[in-house]
Design an enzyme around this catalytic site. Structure first.
Site, PDB file in Angstrom:
ATOM      1  N   LYS A   1       6.460   3.779   8.588  1.00 20.53           N
ATOM      2  CA  LYS A   1       5.443   4.821   8.454  1.00 20.53           C
ATOM      3  C   LYS A   1       4.959   5.316   9.810  1.00 20.53           C
ATOM      4  O   LYS A   1       4.318   6.353   9.906  1.00 20.53           O
ATOM      5  CB  LYS A   1       4.277   4.322   7.606  1.00 20.53           C
ATOM      6  CG  LYS A   1       3.620   3.061   8.129  1.00 20.53           C
ATOM      7  CD  LYS A   1       2.700   2.410   7.100  1.00 20.53           C
ATOM      8  CE  LYS A   1       2.355   0.997   7.533  1.00 20.53           C
ATOM      9  NZ  LYS A   1       2.160   0.051   6.475  1.00 20.53           N
TER      10      LYS A   1
ATOM     11  N   LYS B   1      14.684   0.604  11.078  1.00 22.33           N
ATOM     12  CA  LYS B   1      13.934   0.299   9.860  1.00 22.33           C
ATOM     13  C   LYS B   1      13.113   1.518   9.432  1.00 22.33           C
ATOM     14  O   LYS B   1      12.568   2.218  10.285  1.00 22.33           O
ATOM     15  CB  LYS B   1      13.010  -0.867  10.215  1.00 22.33           C
ATOM     16  CG  LYS B   1      12.191  -1.426   9.124  1.00 22.33           C
ATOM     17  CD  LYS B   1      11.272  -2.509   9.667  1.00 22.33           C
ATOM     18  CE  LYS B   1      10.117  -1.917  10.451  1.00 22.33           C
ATOM     19  NZ  LYS B   1       9.053  -2.865  10.778  1.00 22.33           N
TER      20      LYS B   1
ATOM     21  N   LYS C   1       6.622  -3.080  19.629  1.00 19.57           N
ATOM     22  CA  LYS C   1       5.436  -2.227  19.576  1.00 19.57           C
ATOM     23  C   LYS C   1       4.783  -2.025  20.940  1.00 19.57           C
ATOM     24  O   LYS C   1       3.984  -1.112  21.123  1.00 19.57           O
ATOM     25  CB  LYS C   1       4.409  -2.784  18.592  1.00 19.57           C
ATOM     26  CG  LYS C   1       4.855  -2.648  17.149  1.00 19.57           C
ATOM     27  CD  LYS C   1       3.682  -2.771  16.200  1.00 19.57           C
ATOM     28  CE  LYS C   1       4.119  -2.453  14.783  1.00 19.57           C
ATOM     29  NZ  LYS C   1       3.053  -2.672  13.802  1.00 19.57           N
TER      30      LYS C   1
HETATM   31  P1  TYM Z   1       3.311  -3.993   7.061  1.00 18.91           P
HETATM   32  O1  TYM Z   1       2.002  -3.373   6.683  1.00 18.91           O
HETATM   33  O2  TYM Z   1       4.054  -3.455   8.224  1.00 18.91           O
HETATM   34  O3  TYM Z   1       4.310  -3.932   5.828  1.00 18.91           O
HETATM   35  C1  TYM Z   1       3.937  -4.387   4.528  1.00 18.91           C
HETATM   36  C2  TYM Z   1       5.128  -5.068   3.866  1.00 18.91           C
HETATM   37  O4  TYM Z   1       6.230  -4.151   3.772  1.00 18.91           O
HETATM   38  C3  TYM Z   1       7.414  -4.744   4.303  1.00 18.91           C
HETATM   39  N1  TYM Z   1       8.239  -3.666   4.918  1.00 18.91           N
HETATM   40  C4  TYM Z   1       9.492  -3.368   4.542  1.00 18.91           C
HETATM   41  N2  TYM Z   1      10.308  -3.900   3.619  1.00 18.91           N
HETATM   42  C5  TYM Z   1      11.555  -3.358   3.492  1.00 18.91           C
HETATM   43  N3  TYM Z   1      11.995  -2.325   4.244  1.00 18.91           N
HETATM   44  C6  TYM Z   1      11.211  -1.749   5.182  1.00 18.91           C
HETATM   45  N4  TYM Z   1      11.644  -0.736   5.906  1.00 18.91           N
HETATM   46  C7  TYM Z   1       9.896  -2.280   5.368  1.00 18.91           C
HETATM   47  N5  TYM Z   1       8.860  -1.964   6.198  1.00 18.91           N
HETATM   48  C8  TYM Z   1       7.869  -2.827   5.906  1.00 18.91           C
HETATM   49  C9  TYM Z   1       6.913  -5.722   5.350  1.00 18.91           C
HETATM   50  O5  TYM Z   1       7.868  -6.716   5.621  1.00 18.91           O
HETATM   51  C10 TYM Z   1       5.678  -6.276   4.685  1.00 18.91           C
HETATM   52  O6  TYM Z   1       5.989  -7.314   3.789  1.00 18.91           O
HETATM   53  N6  TYM Z   1       2.161  -8.265   9.391  1.00 18.91           N
HETATM   54  C11 TYM Z   1       2.251  -7.630   8.091  1.00 18.91           C
HETATM   55  C12 TYM Z   1       0.948  -7.612   7.341  1.00 18.91           C
HETATM   56  C13 TYM Z   1       0.313  -8.944   7.154  1.00 18.91           C
HETATM   57  C14 TYM Z   1       0.742  -9.979   6.274  1.00 18.91           C
HETATM   58  C15 TYM Z   1      -0.206 -11.020   6.418  1.00 18.91           C
HETATM   59  C16 TYM Z   1       1.825 -10.098   5.412  1.00 18.91           C
HETATM   60  C17 TYM Z   1      -0.815  -9.392   7.760  1.00 18.91           C
HETATM   61  N7  TYM Z   1      -1.137 -10.633   7.310  1.00 18.91           N
HETATM   62  C18 TYM Z   1      -0.059 -12.201   5.684  1.00 18.91           C
HETATM   63  C19 TYM Z   1       1.956 -11.297   4.680  1.00 18.91           C
HETATM   64  C20 TYM Z   1       1.013 -12.332   4.822  1.00 18.91           C
HETATM   65  C21 TYM Z   1       2.696  -6.189   8.313  1.00 18.91           C
HETATM   66  O7  TYM Z   1       2.536  -5.620   9.358  1.00 18.91           O
HETATM   67  O8  TYM Z   1       3.153  -5.576   7.193  1.00 18.91           O
END
Ligand code: TYM
Length: 327
Positions: free
Chosen positions: A194, A191, A110
């Site tokens: 969004k 991957k 990022k």
């Molecule tokens: P975020 O908002 O990017 O994504 C949310 C969840 O979606 C999963 N994900 C995917 N799974 C499969 N294929 C994909 N292409 C894909 N893109 C995203 C992510 O693995 C995630 O589970 N850091 C985290 C948010 C967060 C969090 C936490 C998660 C903050 N605090 C505590 C768990 C526990 C994030 O950026 O997710």
């Protein structure tokens, strides 16, 4: 068993977010005490337009509910409504090493080539560790890309426990066998995300049925015509098979058999209908919820329930570290 997970309100969630994470949150809530968070503080580690952040926060909250999160069984809340996240986040920043944060691949991806990278983007995993540890979560359902952050969270919990005495539960990641890494429709080496510049590369949970059909029709495949699961040699088709299987109750071998010898055209057409069928009811419920007062009520109740768990844990941490507690 206690579950915590979060999603960022940065953009509209994609089918990847749904298949890798959100749909599993819904299944788990029957078995575990569950906390699901809209991590708005994480979203501002990159610049967000205030109006867009506002809208996306409502959107994501409504999508959690529309996907099947039941506020009677799970706690749904906004991270910024529970100040203990920021407070424990700071303590975690003081526990994590600079070098550990520098090794995080998400930070490298990022920040690469960007100017004005915020300090928050760098310390992001410390806040994420705080989110999880604050609830003494035993399990954290996430997609594959969060695995490294989860490992760091476990290391920080162990470090804290060693230094100050047993305090935190060491959380286990729960990464689904199928769908934990949904790839882009235009490039199966990337991957699905969004934040991609090309909207044709992802399916948003709020895309219209026609947009979904168009995007799947245009999705890259390969020069053969064989519907076969082989992530090494046929990454694009394998990704489409994964999506198809995840949106229906058909296994990948069943799908391979069903489309053997018929080529990509009919396969893609049926896949598009499977995705539409999966998302349409969700979108209907979403529209009823997104501007409702019910949504605000659910979030207020969620914040109160989350605080009731988070605050005593935060106090315990302060106490263990030697802070003088207010009387
Ligand atoms: P975020 O908002 O990017 O994504 C949310 C969840 O979606 C999963 N994900 C995917 N799974 C499969 N294929 C994909 N292409 C894909 N893109 C995203 C992510 O693995 C995630 O589970 N850091 C985290 C948010 C967060 C969090 C936490 C998660 C903050 N605090 C505590 C768990 C526990 C994030 O950026 O997710």
């Amino acid at each position: 068993m206690r579950v915590f997970s979060g999603m960022q309100p940065s953009g509209t969630p994609t089918l990847g977010n749904y298949l890798g994470a959100l749909r599993h949150f819904v299944d788990i809530q029957d078995e575990a005490e569950s906390f699901y968070c809209v991590v708005d503080l994480h979203a501002v580690t990159v610049p967000q337009e205030p109006a867009a952040l506002h809208r996306q926060t409502r959107q994501l909250s409504a999508l959690y509910l529309a996907a099947g999160i039941d506020p009677r069984r799970s706690v749904l809340f906004l991270q910024s409504h529970v100040p203990a996240h920021s407070q424990l986040g700071w303590l975690m920043e003081c526990l994590v090493h600079y070098g550990e944060l520098g090794r995080m691949t998400q930070f490298k991806e990022k920040s690469e080539g960007k100017e004005g990278v915020s300090a928050g983007l760098f310390t992001y995993p410390a806040l994420m560790a705080a989110d999880i540890l604050l609830y003494q979560a035993t399990h954290v359902p996430v997609g594959e890309d969060q695995k490294q952050h989860l490992e760091l969270t476990r290391d920080l919990a162990e470090r804290f426990n060693k230094r100050y005495g047993d305090t935190f539960v060491i959380p286990e990641p729960m990464i689904p066998k199928v769908g934990s890494r949904i790839m882009s429709l235009d490039d199966p080496t990337k991957k699905m995300s969004k934040s991609s510049a090309n909207p044709g590369s992802y399916i948003s949970l709020l895309d219209s049925p026609d947009d979904i059909r168009k995007k799947i029709r245009r999705a890259v495949t390969d020069s053969e015509a064989e519907v076969r699961f082989d992530p090494q040699r046929k990454p694009a088709v394998s990704n489409l098979l994964t999506i198809y299987s995840s949106c229906t109750d058909k296994t990948i071998p069943e799908l391979e058999k069903q489309y053997s010898g018929v080529g990509y055209g009919p396969f893609k057409q049926d896949l598009a209908e499977a995705v539409v069928a999966r998302l349409e009811p969700l979108q209907e419920r979403y529209r009823e919820l997104v501007d409702s007062e019910e949504l605000d009520r659910i979030l207020a109740e969620g914040a109160a329930k989350a605080k009731a768990v988070a605050e005593p844990n935060l106090h315990l941490v302060f106490e263990r570290m030697g802070f003088l507690l207010p009387r």
